[in-house]
Scaffold this active site. Structure first.
Site, mmCIF file in Angstrom:
data_model
loop_
_atom_site.group_PDB
_atom_site.id
_atom_site.type_symbol
_atom_site.label_atom_id
_atom_site.label_comp_id
_atom_site.label_asym_id
_atom_site.label_seq_id
_atom_site.Cartn_x
_atom_site.Cartn_y
_atom_site.Cartn_z
ATOM 1 N N GLY A 202 22.428 89.103 49.303
ATOM 2 C CA GLY A 202 21.679 90.160 48.636
ATOM 3 C C GLY A 202 21.804 91.477 49.372
ATOM 4 O O GLY A 202 22.725 91.679 50.158
ATOM 5 N N ASN A 203 20.879 92.383 49.108
ATOM 6 C CA ASN A 203 20.880 93.678 49.778
ATOM 7 C C ASN A 203 19.449 94.133 50.009
ATOM 8 O O ASN A 203 18.498 93.424 49.662
ATOM 9 C CB ASN A 203 21.674 94.711 48.969
ATOM 10 C CG ASN A 203 21.173 94.831 47.544
ATOM 11 O OD1 ASN A 203 20.023 95.183 47.310
ATOM 12 N ND2 ASN A 203 22.040 94.531 46.579
ATOM 13 N N ARG A 204 19.284 95.313 50.570
ATOM 14 C CA ARG A 204 17.978 95.770 51.019
ATOM 15 C C ARG A 204 17.190 96.574 49.971
ATOM 16 O O ARG A 204 16.144 97.130 50.278
ATOM 17 C CB ARG A 204 18.138 96.635 52.280
ATOM 18 C CG ARG A 204 18.791 95.916 53.441
ATOM 19 C CD ARG A 204 18.891 96.830 54.665
ATOM 20 N NE ARG A 204 19.669 96.225 55.729
ATOM 21 C CZ ARG A 204 19.202 95.357 56.615
ATOM 22 N NH1 ARG A 204 17.939 94.974 56.540
ATOM 23 N NH2 ARG A 204 19.976 94.860 57.555
#
Length: 408
Positions: A202-204
Site C-alpha cells: 500500500g501507500n501512506r
C-alpha cells in the site's frame, strides 16, 4: 459566535464550541430558549468561558444584540432547525440569535438538522434558497440516523466538519452554491494490493484531500460520488455517496462506471503503480524453502487517469466532462517536483493537475497541503499551505473557471 437552535442535535454544539476553543478562538454561544431544553446554559458557559443569553433584554446597557453581531468574525448556527431557518429567512429578530444574524456583516454559516421530511418540505427548501441567495452558507445536512428509528438526510454533520467549513470561509475562500445538478465523481485514499490473506502493498495516503474535495463539491450543491480506498477514519462528506474499494483494479472499475455520466471527475486517490503478479491463497511463511517473501514478482497496474482521458476521447465519457488529476512528487537530483508534475500533466492529458511535493512527509497524513495547480491555459498557480478544505476549494474554483471558459 455559535448559535444553537432547539433540536436534539444541540448536544453536538458543545463539541463544536470545544473544537473552536482548542483552535484558540474566542467563542460566544447564543442559544434559543428551546435549545436550553436540550443543553443547559452552564454547559455552554463552561465550554466557551463567556456568559450565555437568549434574549435581547439581557445586558441592555451593552446593546448586546448589536454588539455580538458587530464584533463576530463568523456567525455559526448549529444545529439550525426548520423554525430558525424560517425566522432568519423572514428577517425576524424576536430573540438574541435572530437579531444577531440581522446585524452581522461577517460570514454566516448555517448547519441544518431536522427530520428528512422537514428538510425536503417545499417551505424549508424555499427558505434555504433564500438564505443562499443572500450570501449565507447553508451546509448540506448529512445522511444518517435521526431521532428515533428514522434514517435519512437531515442529520447534523460532525463538529469537525462544520468547523472546517467555517475555517475555510474565514480563509477568504468562497463556497458558492452553484453546482446544483452537476455530478462529481472523486477518488480518495490509497489502494491496497494483496500479497496473501494477511499482507498487502500500500501507500501512506490518508484520503483527507479527496474527502475535502467531496465535502466542498457537496457544499457547492453537486451530487457527489466518492470512491474511497484505504483511508484514515474520516467522516463521510455531507450528502456524498461513498463506494469503498480495495485494489487499483476495483478503483478502475468503479471510476469507469461512474464517470460515464459525470460532469467532473477527480482522481485524488493514491494508486499503486504495481501489484503482485500472483496472490498466495494462504499466508506465506518465512524460513522455508519458498522464497516468495524475498523475491516479489510484480505486474503493472492500469493508468486509471490516462484511461479516463482516453475514454473521453473515444466518446465513452461526455466530451464536456472535466477531468482532474493529482501528482505526488518528491523530485530528484535533476528535476524538481514541479518539473516532474508538469511532465506528468502533459502525459496524462487531463484538464487540471494538482501537484504536491510529498518529500519529508509534508502531505500524507497531514490536515494541510500545498503545491501547484496546473492547467493548459495558464502558468502553474502556487497554492500556499493551508487546510485541505481550503486547498480543495481553490482546486474546485479553478475547475469552475475552466468549465465556464469552455462554455463561453
Amino acid at each position: 459566535m455559535v448559535g444553537v437552535a432547539g433540536g436534539i442535535a444541540a448536544y453536538k454544539a458543545a463539541h463544536l464550541v470545544r473544537n473552536f476553543k482548542e483552535h484558540g478562538d474566542d467563542v460566544r454561544v447564543v442559544p434559543t430558549e428551546a435549545a436550553l431544553n436540550f443543553v443547559g446554559a452552564a454547559t455552554f458557559e463552561a465550554l466557551s468561558g463567556n456568559p450565555v443569553s437568549t434574549t435581547v433584554f439581557d445586558a441592555v446597557d451593552e446593546v448586546q444584540h448589536v454588539n455580538v453581531g458587530q464584533h463576530a468574525d463568523a456567525v455559526v448556527i448549529a444545529p439550525a432547525t426548520a423554525d430558525v431557518i424560517a425566522r432568519i429567512a423572514a428577517g425576524r429578530a424576536d430573540d438574541l440569535l435572530t437579531a444577531t444574524v440581522l446585524v452581522a456583516t461577517c460570514p454566516v454559516i448555517v448547519a441544518p438538522a431536522m427530520h428528512t421530511e422537514m428538510w425536503f418540505n417545499a417551505a424549508t427548501q424555499d427558505n434555504v434558497a433564500t438564505l443562499r441567495r443572500r450570501g449565507i452558507t447553508v451546509i448540506e445536512p448529512a445522511h444518517g440516523r435521526l431521532t428515533g428509528k428514522d434514517t435519512g438526510p437531515g442529520r447534523l454533520p460532525e463538529a469537525e466538519q462544520i468547523a472546517e467549513v467555517v475555517r475555510t470561509r474565514l480563509s477568504n475562500v468562497e463556497i458558492p452554491y452553484d453546482w446544483s445538478g452537476l455530478k462529481v465523481v472523486i477518488s480518495a485514499g490509497g489502494t491496497q494490493e494483496d500479497l496473501d490473506p494477511v499482507r498487502f502493498i500500500g501507500n501512506r495516503s490518508s484520503g483527507r484531500q479527496g474527502y475535502a474535495l467531496a465535502e466542498i463539491a457537496a457544499q457547492r450543491g453537486a451530487r457527489v460520488t466518492l470512491v474511497a480506498g484505504n483511508t484514515d477514519e474520516l467522516h463521510t462528506p455531507s450528502g456524498a455517496e461513498v463506494i469503498n474499494i480495495v485494489s487499483t483494479q476495483d478503483l478502475q472499475t468503479e471510476m469507469e462506471k461512474h464517470a460515464r455520466d459525470a460532469d467532473i471527475v477527480i482522481m485524488a486517490a493514491a494508486v499503486s503503480d504495481y501489484r503482485p503478479a500472483s496472490v498466495a491463497t494462504s499466508k506465506m511463511k518465512k524460513g522455508t524453502n519458498d522464497d516468495a517473501l524475498s523475491t516479489l514478482h510484480m505486474t503493472e497496474n492500469p493508468d486509471i487517469l490516462k484511461g479516463l482521458v482516453a475514454a473521453r476521447e473515444a466518446g465513452e465519457i461526455p466530451a464536456e466532462t472535466t477531468i482532474v488529476g493529482f501528482a505526488a512528487e518528491t523530485g530528484d537530483e535533476n528535476k524538481t517536483p514541479l518539473d516532474l508534475a508538469q511532465a506528468k500533466f502533459e502525459r496524462k492529458g487531463c484538464d487540471v493537475l494538482m501537484a504536491n511535493d510529498v518529500s519529508d512527509g509534508k502531505v500524507f497524513g497531514h490536515t494541510d497541503n500545498e503545491g501547484w495547480i496546473l492547467t493548459k491555459e495558464l502558468a502553474p498557480r502556487t497554492v500556499k499551505r493551508g487546510s485541505k478544505q481550503v486547498v480543495a476549494a481553490q482546486i474546485l474554483q479553478v475547475v469552475n473557471e475552466i468549465r465556464h471558459n469552455n462554455r463561453g
